[in-house]
Each structure stands twice: as C-alpha cells, then as structure tokens.
Scaffold this motif. Structure first.
Motif, PDB file in Angstrom:
ATOM      1  N   LYS A   1      -2.492   1.663  -6.267  1.00  0.00           N
ATOM      2  CA  LYS A   1      -1.376   1.143  -5.462  1.00  0.00           C
ATOM      3  C   LYS A   1      -1.744   0.952  -3.983  1.00  0.00           C
ATOM      4  CE  LYS A   1       0.969   5.526  -4.940  1.00  0.00           C
ATOM      5  NZ  LYS A   1       1.522   6.540  -5.742  1.00  0.00           N
ATOM      6  N   GLY A   2      -2.774   1.660  -3.500  1.00  0.00           N
ATOM      7  CA  GLY A   2      -3.225   1.473  -2.107  1.00  0.00           C
ATOM      8  C   GLY A   2      -3.658   0.032  -1.830  1.00  0.00           C
ATOM      9  N   TYR A   3      -4.109  -0.688  -2.865  1.00  0.00           N
ATOM     10  CA  TYR A   3      -4.539  -2.081  -2.691  1.00  0.00           C
ATOM     11  C   TYR A   3      -3.341  -3.030  -2.552  1.00  0.00           C
ATOM     12  CZ  TYR A   3      -9.210  -0.623  -4.238  1.00  0.00           C
ATOM     13  OH  TYR A   3     -10.430  -0.012  -4.361  1.00  0.00           O
ATOM     14  N   PHE A   4      -2.148  -2.499  -2.776  1.00  0.00           N
ATOM     15  CA  PHE A   4      -0.958  -3.358  -2.694  1.00  0.00           C
ATOM     16  C   PHE A   4      -0.296  -3.247  -1.307  1.00  0.00           C
ATOM     17  CE2 PHE A   4      -0.427  -2.234  -7.483  1.00  0.00           C
ATOM     18  CZ  PHE A   4      -1.591  -2.933  -7.762  1.00  0.00           C
ATOM     19  N   GLU A   5      -1.026  -2.666  -0.372  1.00  0.00           N
ATOM     20  CA  GLU A   5      -0.494  -2.492   0.984  1.00  0.00           C
ATOM     21  C   GLU A   5      -1.519  -3.002   1.995  1.00  0.00           C
ATOM     22  OE1 GLU A   5      -0.272   1.698   1.225  1.00  0.00           O
ATOM     23  OE2 GLU A   5       1.409   1.861  -0.175  1.00  0.00           O
ATOM     24  N   ASP A   6      -1.039  -3.332   3.179  1.00  0.00           N
ATOM     25  CA  ASP A   6      -1.930  -3.489   4.335  1.00  0.00           C
ATOM     26  C   ASP A   6      -1.122  -3.110   5.565  1.00  0.00           C
ATOM     27  OD1 ASP A   6      -0.398  -5.731   4.850  1.00  0.00           O
ATOM     28  OD2 ASP A   6      -1.951  -7.189   4.343  1.00  0.00           O
ATOM     29  N   SER A   7      -1.536  -3.553   6.738  1.00  0.00           N
ATOM     30  CA  SER A   7      -0.813  -3.108   7.937  1.00  0.00           C
ATOM     31  C   SER A   7       0.439  -3.930   8.225  1.00  0.00           C
ATOM     32  CB  SER A   7      -1.745  -3.158   9.148  1.00  0.00           C
ATOM     33  OG  SER A   7      -2.790  -2.260   8.949  1.00  0.00           O
ATOM     34  N   SER A   8       0.813  -4.828   7.304  1.00  0.00           N
ATOM     35  CA  SER A   8       2.010  -5.638   7.537  1.00  0.00           C
ATOM     36  C   SER A   8       3.281  -4.924   7.113  1.00  0.00           C
ATOM     37  CB  SER A   8       1.920  -6.939   6.735  1.00  0.00           C
ATOM     38  OG  SER A   8       1.938  -6.635   5.346  1.00  0.00           O
ATOM     39  N   ASN A   9       3.136  -3.888   6.300  1.00  0.00           N
ATOM     40  CA  ASN A   9       4.294  -3.197   5.731  1.00  0.00           C
ATOM     41  C   ASN A   9       5.106  -4.105   4.793  1.00  0.00           C
ATOM     42  OD1 ASN A   9       5.383  -0.680   5.523  1.00  0.00           O
ATOM     43  ND2 ASN A   9       6.922  -0.969   7.108  1.00  0.00           N
ATOM     44  N   LEU A  10       4.479  -5.197   4.320  1.00  0.00           N
ATOM     45  CA  LEU A  10       5.132  -6.088   3.354  1.00  0.00           C
ATOM     46  C   LEU A  10       5.229  -5.361   2.011  1.00  0.00           C
ATOM     47  CD1 LEU A  10       6.103  -9.073   2.841  1.00  0.00           C
ATOM     48  CD2 LEU A  10       3.760  -9.573   2.146  1.00  0.00           C
ATOM     49  N   LYS A  11       6.428  -5.369   1.432  1.00  0.00           N
ATOM     50  CA  LYS A  11       6.655  -4.596   0.197  1.00  0.00           C
ATOM     51  C   LYS A  11       6.544  -5.484  -1.048  1.00  0.00           C
ATOM     52  CE  LYS A  11       8.150  -0.909   2.517  1.00  0.00           C
ATOM     53  NZ  LYS A  11       7.070  -0.213   3.134  1.00  0.00           N
ATOM     54  N   GLY A  12       6.411  -4.835  -2.190  1.00  0.00           N
ATOM     55  CA  GLY A  12       6.532  -5.530  -3.479  1.00  0.00           C
ATOM     56  C   GLY A  12       5.222  -6.012  -4.068  1.00  0.00           C
ATOM     57  N   GLY A  13       4.088  -5.686  -3.437  1.00  0.00           N
ATOM     58  CA  GLY A  13       2.801  -6.134  -3.973  1.00  0.00           C
ATOM     59  C   GLY A  13       2.537  -5.515  -5.346  1.00  0.00           C
ATOM     60  N   HIS A  14       1.884  -6.303  -6.208  1.00  0.00           N
ATOM     61  CA  HIS A  14       1.543  -5.786  -7.538  1.00  0.00           C
ATOM     62  C   HIS A  14       0.412  -6.606  -8.152  1.00  0.00           C
ATOM     63  CE1 HIS A  14       3.644  -9.169  -9.537  1.00  0.00           C
ATOM     64  NE2 HIS A  14       4.359  -9.129  -8.439  1.00  0.00           N
ATOM     65  N   ALA A  15      -0.368  -5.966  -9.008  1.00  0.00           N
ATOM     66  CA  ALA A  15      -1.450  -6.673  -9.717  1.00  0.00           C
ATOM     67  C   ALA A  15      -1.761  -5.897 -10.984  1.00  0.00           C
ATOM     68  CB  ALA A  15      -2.687  -6.759  -8.827  1.00  0.00           C
ATOM     69  N   ASP A  16      -2.359  -6.600 -11.967  1.00  0.00           N
ATOM     70  CA  ASP A  16      -2.688  -5.934 -13.233  1.00  0.00           C
ATOM     71  C   ASP A  16      -3.825  -4.943 -13.035  1.00  0.00           C
ATOM     72  OD1 ASP A  16      -0.882  -7.536 -14.440  1.00  0.00           O
ATOM     73  OD2 ASP A  16      -2.372  -9.083 -14.959  1.00  0.00           O
ATOM     74  N   SER A  17      -4.807  -5.331 -12.217  1.00  0.00           N
ATOM     75  CA  SER A  17      -6.002  -4.480 -12.106  1.00  0.00           C
ATOM     76  C   SER A  17      -6.761  -4.780 -10.821  1.00  0.00           C
ATOM     77  CB  SER A  17      -6.918  -4.729 -13.312  1.00  0.00           C
ATOM     78  OG  SER A  17      -7.211  -6.107 -13.403  1.00  0.00           O
ATOM     79  N   ILE A  18      -7.665  -3.859 -10.511  1.00  0.00           N
ATOM     80  CA  ILE A  18      -8.579  -4.048  -9.380  1.00  0.00           C
ATOM     81  C   ILE A  18      -9.977  -4.205  -9.961  1.00  0.00           C
ATOM     82  CG2 ILE A  18      -9.434  -3.110  -7.186  1.00  0.00           C
ATOM     83  CD1 ILE A  18      -6.347  -3.441  -7.339  1.00  0.00           C
ATOM     84  N   VAL A  19     -10.622  -5.295  -9.585  1.00  0.00           N
ATOM     85  CA  VAL A  19     -11.960  -5.587 -10.092  1.00  0.00           C
ATOM     86  C   VAL A  19     -12.949  -5.328  -8.965  1.00  0.00           C
ATOM     87  CG1 VAL A  19     -13.419  -7.458 -10.964  1.00  0.00           C
ATOM     88  CG2 VAL A  19     -11.025  -7.310 -11.661  1.00  0.00           C
TER      89      VAL A  19
END
Ligand SMILES: Cc1cc2nc3c(=O)[nH]c(=O)nc-3n(C[C@H](O)[C@H](O)[C@H](O)COP(=O)(O)OP(=O)(O)OC[C@H]3O[C@@H](n4cnc5c(N)ncnc54)[C@H](O)[C@@H]3O)c2cc1C
Length: 477
Positions: free
Chosen positions: A11-29
């Motif tokens: 879940k850390g990959y679904f964030e950055d410094s924008s604080n934009l919410k709702g990021g999601h992905a099936d997997s991290i490659v």
C-alpha cells in the motif's frame, strides 16, 4: 523479477507527497534488469494492462499513484555504473537516489548540480519530472544535465537516445512534434517543445507517460572551491523582493525567498529568526579562493542597500554550516507536511514561474489574494528564477473548495503574465486542468498525439498529464 501482491505490504506504493487518496493496483512488479522489464512491458502492451512507473515516490502531484493496473518499481536499478572525470559525466541507473549519486560524484571531486529539496527522489523520477531546485538558478533544471537515456518504450522496445538525435526510431513510429509554444521561463508543464526540438527532451519531464527510463548519462561540473551562504532577514517584504532583483544579476548559485508565514514555520525550528522579519532571502555563492573578499564585500553592500541589518544576517563559510542552512530551509516543506498529516486535509500548492518583468505584479497579486482569503498559507521558493511555491492549508472541506478556486485564480493570473503552470513539480494527476489554461485544448491534444505515437494502447502513466477525454480526442484524430 519480484511480483508483490499482498495488498498490505504494497500500500506504500499507492501514496506520494500529494496526499491524493484512492490509489490502487493489482501488484507491484520489481524487475532486476532491462531485459526482464522489456519482456514484461511487451506482454502488458499486448494485454492492454496499465502500468504506473514508481521512483522514490516523492511527487507532489500524485503522478506515481496508480489507479488500476500494476506498478513497475525501479528500485533494483540502483547501480552507479561509471563516474568519469575525463568526460565530466556519470552513468547511473534510474533507481539510484539523487543524494547517493551526488555524494558518489563529490567523492571524485565532481559536482552534480541538480539539487531538488527532497533528498529521497530517484534519478529516474527527477528526469521524468525535469526536477530542479535552488541551484538551478545557476545550473538549470535536470534537463540541462541529461546527455543520454536508456529506456523501455511502451511497446517493450529497448531504446537509447543521445542529445542531438533528431530522428527517433527510423520512421516508425512517426512522432508528431508539438507546435505549441512553451514560455521562456523555467518549465515542467507537459512535453517539451521548442525550435528544432531534440527528441531526448520529449522524455525529460514526461512523468512516466512515454517510457520507463532505466539508465542515464548525466553531465557533471567541478566541485565549487567554497560556498558562501547567507540568510538575510527584512522588515519589509518588498525589500526582500528588490534585494532578489539585484541578486539575480550576480553569479549566485541560488536565491530563495520566504514570506512572513514561511518564516513563522521556521521560527518554530530556530528561536533566532528575528521576530519582526516580514520576509527573508537565502542565497548561496560559489567562491574560487582568489575572489573571496571582493565578492563577500559586494554582497554586504547589497544587503545594506536593501535595508536589511547585518546584525540580522546569518552567514556560513564552511560546507557543514551551509548544510545546516539547507537543512533549516528544508524544514518548511516538512512543517507543511506535518500540518497536512495533523489536519488530514490536502495541501494545495502552485508552482508558477513568470518572466522577470512580471514577477512584482504576480507577487502583489499573491499578497492581495491570499490575505483576502483568510486561509492559512505560506509562500516560498526560487525567487531567483521568478518561481515561487504558494501553499494553501485548508482546515475543512469548505476551505478546501475555496483553496481550489484560489489556485485556479493564481494559475490564470500567472498564465496571463506569460508564465507556466508548473515550473518544476510537473502536472501529474492533481494539476491536469491547469495545462489547458496554458496551452489551450489544441495544445494538450497535440501532446496526447505524441503519446499515442509511442504508446498506441495507452498503457503507460495513465491519468498523468491528460484527462481521459483528451486521450479519446487524440484517438479519434
Ligand atoms: C519536501 C519536498 C520537497 C521537494 N522539492 C522539490 C524541488 O526542490 N524541486 C523539484 O523539482 N521537486 C521537488 N519535489 C518534488 C519531487 O521530489 C520531484 O518531483 C522528484 O523529481 C520526484 O522523484 P521521485 O523519484 O520521487 O519520483 P516519483 O514520485 O516516484 O515519480 C514521479 C513521476 O516520475 C515518474 N517516474 C519515476 N521514475 C521513472 C522512470 N524511471 N522512468 C519513467 N518515469 C518515471 C513516475 O511515474 C511519476 O510520474 C519535492 C517534494 C517534496 C515532498
């Protein structure tokens, strides 16, 4: 190649410094090498699987946050391949931390000038956003340092390009070069365009939408003999502006501004900030050894001419002291992020640069608009390049909605003064509506056509730079 699917651990990959919410992905490659990456991208292209590229995750625009598909992380591309004093350049993979790269270069007596405030960005992220920072006043943005790039295109093709290359890949795909005009200011808004565009420039500032950069050759300079740096505090903010205008004619390395609200954040870190200061300038100046006295004397005279007291001026002559000043300066974005974490509300910010002749008009507009709005804010940044960050800190939903309107008002003013909507942080997902204000619908559609030529199935960096409706307009063209 490592593939992580456990949602809790990724879940850390679904964030950055924008604080934009709702990021999601099936997997991290997480590919180990370019061949693995290329094979994976070929398959993703066949399957029309969206890929979001991840660097250090410090973007302020949500550009590395995925909304579906998979994330490709470059964290294993972390080798510095060669640092050459003969060529005055270094070759490194894109997952190397900028900070580590700078340190490795300086161990060889060489200086990498790209100097974003955030220390945990990757080289690939900074190339992909054309990052800059305080020292781009003297050395220019990351674009200026990039000599060669190795990357994987959205079709999976492994591809290298050098500065000066005017043909991309034979005639296929044909890239329609942009006809829109970019303003003559520091700029990271959308794809680069300019007379006789060098194709490498399209891939710098592309925000993970045209290619996955795996390796770069970057220009280096000689290490400065010594850096003299100083914080100058002013009782009237306009004296700080006029000081900056004079300092712009100097050979300074950086010239940075802090308004009274930014100073309030700094006071929490250092009691010695003069209580009556209404604005401050931090500048850095390289010295060669022979010229030390006249240069410092010149600065002292400039300080006095703009009504600052030498008693309220801090100066540093050693690398350690300069680093402390830089750390002190970095405390502002950190303090803003702390406030965001506390309130749980998104910080809204602008990244406008304008031509020098219009800066005072823009600064006055900032003061009038921000004072009238009554929402907490702070203005600071790269006044040497006529580029300031306005930060609005809404405390509730109503203030958040008003802050969005205020940002748009500032954006329109900046563009009307011949400026850019983003001088260094890029467009990402949170600033897409600004791009059209700057280039018009036609300009943004032209950008989308460039993307389509390289990424026919729209798999890379989806939602960055372009809203979906623009992509469909380019599709139907
Ligand atoms: C406190 C703070 C201070 C900052 N100060 C500055 C500053 O002074 N100057 C400045 O310019 N920015 C600044 N930033 C913004 C940010 O650090 C930069 O945009 C930085 O370049 C992002 O690098 P990253 O590796 O973290 O990229 P990420 O956030 O991971 O990604 C950014 C974008 O680059 C793409 N990308 C990443 N790696 C690659 C790759 N290998 N190939 C293709 N695309 C890729 C991503 O898809 C995304 O679109 C600051 C941010 C913070 C939080």
């Amino acid at each position: 190649m490592l593939i992580k699917r456990d949602q809790n651990s990724i879940k850390g990959y679904f964030e950055d410094s924008s604080n934009l919410k709702g990021g999601h992905a099936d997997s991290i490659v997480i590919p180990e090498n370019i061949e693995e990456l290329s094979e994976f991208v070929k398959k993703a292209n066949r399957d029309k699987l969206p890929i979001t590229v991840s660097g250090g995750g410090t973007s302020t625009t949500g550009s590395r946050i995925p909304f579906g598909g998979v994330v490709v992380s470059l964290e294993k591309f972390n080798k510095i391949i060669d640092i050459s004093t003969d060529r005055m350049s270094a070759v490194a993979q894109s997952g190397v931390l900028v900070e580590d790269f700078k340190n490795a270069c300086s161990e060889k007596g060489l200086f990498y000038a790209s100097h974003p405030t955030e220390r945990s960005a990757f080289l690939g992220g900074t190339i992909s956003t054309n990052a800059s920072g305080a020292r781009s006043f003297k050395y220019g943005p990351t674009r200026k340092q990039v000599k060669r790039l190795k990357m994987v295109l959205p079709t999976g093709l492994i591809f290298e390009i050098e500065r000066g290359q005017t043909i991309l890949i034979g005639k296929d795909p044909v890239i329609p070069l942009p006809t829109y005009k970019i303003p003559d200011v520091k700029n990271s808004a959308g794809y680069f365009a300019g007379e006789g565009t060098d194709y490498i420039d399209l891939f710098i500032g592309q925000e993970g939408t045209l290619s996955i950069i795996t390796e770069a050759e970057l220009s280096l300079s000689g290490m400065p003999y010594k850096i003299f740096s100083s914080f100058v505090f002013f009782k009237d903010m306009r004296d700080a502006w006029s000081f900056a205008a004079e300092a712009r004619r100097s050979s300074a390395l950086s010239i940075e501004y802090f308004d009274v609200n930014a100073l309030r954040l700094l006071k929490a870190k250092n009691d010695n900030v003069p209580p009556d200061a209404k604005g401050a300038i931090f500048f850095e100046q390289e010295l060669t050894g022979r010229d030390e006295e006249p240069i410092i004397d010149g600065w002292l005279k400039t300080i006095a001419r703009h009504n600052a007291s030498l008693d309220d001026t801090w100066a540093a002559m050693t690398a350690d002291e300069t680093e402390k000043f830089n750390q002190f300066r970095y405390a502002i974005p950190e303090a803003l992020n702390d406030i965001v974490r506390r309130t749980g509300m998104r910080r809204l910010s602008t990244d406008i640069a304008v031509p020098e002749k219009n800066l005072t008009e823009l600064m006055n507009f900032y003061v009038d608009t921000l004072t009238a709005c009554g929402i907490d804010h702070a203005v600071f940044g790269h006044i040497g390049e006529c580029h300031l960050h306005v930060n609005l800190l809404p405390k509730n939903e109503m203030e958040h909605r008003r802050s969005k309107d205020i940002c748009m008002t500032l954006i329109k003013k900046g563009v009307s003064l011949g400026g850019t909507v983003s001088a260094e942080h890029g467009i990402g997902k949170t600033r897409r509506e600004y791009l059209e204000v700057m280039y018009g619908r036609q300009g943004v559609v032209e950008m989308a056509r460039i993307k389509k030529a390289l990424d026919p199935n729209w798999i890379l960096g989806l939602d960055n730079i372009f809203p979906k409706e623009i992509l469909s307009m380019a599709d139907s063209a």
